[in-house]
Design a protein around this motif. Structure first.
Motif: not given
Length: 523
Positions: A163-176, A196-206
């Motif tokens: 999805l890189s190159g879309n406006p959505i990819a500029e969002e701060e929380d995009y990858k998380m 590790h990224m998956k674990e952090l993302a799951e905690i943040k958006h639990q």
């Protein structure tokens, strides 16, 4: 926009373009040249490249029914269309075009890899049919809303997303956000997602994930329930008793019965109507339960018949195989003996003997087939009698139960008419205590008016009962007729295929002998 083709003339995807593309992409060896000379059937093509052709519109691909891979990148295509027949497509590249909306992919149920990179797409949708989707490239588009990610949760096999190159990819929380809401994703924008990224993302958006899962579970439960209801309805239709497991038929009698609904306001009619309905529904339930039991009997009869047919065919084929195997044991020996024979008289005798052996094999195989035809004909005739008897019994008993429904209706009609006339007499004498609605009182002008109103209601009810009975009888007889016809046609086609197989095999061994005979004569 694909600026490389701004100044070029848009091209049509016509027969000449497709033939040229297929020819250029075919093998370059002698076999490839021969194929190009004789013509290549589009239905045999598995992979097709049409990139950099300045194509404006997708068209004329319907003949490529077995296509697995289609490359349409770097054109000026504005709309996804013309792909309906490509149901075996696994890989599709539509990158570097001018596409604004995802559409036209509903039949591509086998698609695993889809690239729509560098287009004008602003919303991810209309991909529901792509249940096998594993790779999705939507980079360099105009997707700006994070909720598009939620839509992708339905694709359980999706492992690679770009999805890189879309406006959505500029969002701060995009990858998380993507890692949290698409937990099975392995690659995002050409990079592997680490644990590790998956674990952090799951905690943040639990909290959001738990809430979404709850909604998804409710929706899934509803979908499962709807599917179960559809499947149940199909079972009831197969038994010809759909909507007879309740008050549907009774309710349909009153759905359009204007007069009957008015008369329901008369004193004592409400109780009479409820008693009528209760008895009517019981009869409908009896028809329903009986219909399901009879359907099961028909199914058992059909399954038993099919098993008998398959066993007979299999046993017959095994006998044929044994005869052919026994023949082939001597066939090669006979051919070698003929090949080694130098004496003309002996040669002719051996050729004649082996030709006789081939004729005997043919007669033997044809005899086996004729025996099978007679056996299956007897089995089919017996099944036909049995299934027709089951259908006739089913119809007879249903008609008897439907007659009970008519009896109930006639009884109700008599009681309703009696109440209506009594009410008329009370109205005329001014003795009616109950207050009736204006449109009901309008019926009680004279005896003829009220008798006509009750009669109209009665006729409508009988018509509904008759129509349901006629529908059941017609569909049941039609099912039986089509089933028996199909069985006879299948047997005719099976016999033709088998006779053709026998002829082809015997012709093959006879040709071997004839070719050997010719070579011996020449020598």
């Amino acid at each position: 926009m694909n600026w490389l083709y701004d100044s070029a003339e848009p091209r049509v995807m016509d027969e000449d373009m497709l033939k040229l593309a297929v020819g250029e992409q075919g093998p370059r060896d002698e076999a490839g040249q021969l194929a190009r000379q004789e013509g290549i059937l589009f239905k045999d093509v598995l992979s097709l490249r049409l990139d950099f052709q300045n194509i404006l519109r997708i068209d004329n691909l319907w003949q490529f029914e077995n296509l697995r891979k289609l490359q349409l990148d770097n054109n000026i295509i504005e709309k996804i269309e013309g792909l309906e027949r490509l149901v075996h497509l696994v890989w599709l590249d539509l990158s570097f075009n001018n596409i604004e909306a995802i559409e036209g992919l509903d039949t591509l149920v086998n698609l695993e890899d889809l690239s729509l990179f560098n287009n004008r797409i602003s919303k991810i949708d209309s991909l529901d049919a792509l249940v096998k989707l594993q790779v999705l490239s939507l980079g360099n588009n105009e997707i700006s809303h994070m909720m598009n990610i939620i839509y992708l949760r339905r694709f359980k096999d999706l492992r690679t997303l770009r999805l890189s190159g879309n406006p959505i990819a500029e969002e701060e929380d995009y990858k998380m956000f993507i890692c949290a809401y698409l937990p099975d994703l392995v690659y995002l924008d050409f990079r592997r997602i680490d644990d590790h990224m998956k674990e952090l993302a799951e905690i943040k958006h639990q909290y959001g994930i738990d809430e979404l899962k709850q909604r998804e579970n409710l929706i899934q439960a509803q979908l499962d329930d709807e599917r179960a209801q559809r499947e149940e309805l199909e079972e009831h239709k197969a038994a010809f008793v759909e909507h007879l497991n309740g008050s549907f038929l009774f309710d349909s009698m009153y759905a359009e019965d204007v007069e009957g609904n008015k008369l329901a306001h008369l004193p004592g009619v409400s109780e009479l109507l409820q008693a009528y309905k209760d008895k009517f529904v019981i009869i409908c339930l009896n028809i329903f339960e009986y219909g399901l039991k009879q359907q099961e009997k028909r199914k058992v009869e059909l399954d038993t018949f099919n098993e008998c047919v398959q066993e007979a065919i299999q046993e017959n084929r095994e006998q044929g195989k044994r005869r052919i195997a026994k023949f082939e044991e001597t066939h090669l020996l006979s051919l070698n003996a003929i090949r080694d024979e130098s004496e003309v008289t002996n040669l002719e005798m051996k050729i004649a003997e082996h030709s006789k052996d081939i004729t005997e094999l043919f007669n033997m195989l044809m005899t086996l087939e004729m025996q099978l035809v007679e056996q299956l004909e007897e089995t089919i005739n017996m099944f036909e009698r049995n299934i027709m008897d089951l259908v006739a019994l089913f119809i007879e008993n249903v008609q008897s139960l439907m007659a009970q429904c008519r009896d109930l209706e006639n009884h109700h009609h008599e009681k309703l008419l009696e109440i209506s006339i009594n009410t008329l007499e009370k109205i005329l004498k001014g003795e009616l205590d109950e207050d009736l609605p204006y449109d009901v009182r309008a019926l009680f002008v004279d005896k003829d008016t009220i008798v006509n109103a009750v009669g109209t209601s009665h006729d409508l009810h009988l018509l509904k009962i008759d129509n349901r009975e006629d529908e059941l009888v017609t569909r049941t007889n039609s099912w039986c007729s089509h089933l028996v016809d199909a069985i006879h046609k299948d047997e005719i086609m099976r016999n033709r295929r088998r006779v053709k197989e026998i002829h082809q095999y015997v012709d093959h061994v006879q040709n071997e002998l004839d070719n050997l005979e010719c070579s011996e004569i020449i020598d």
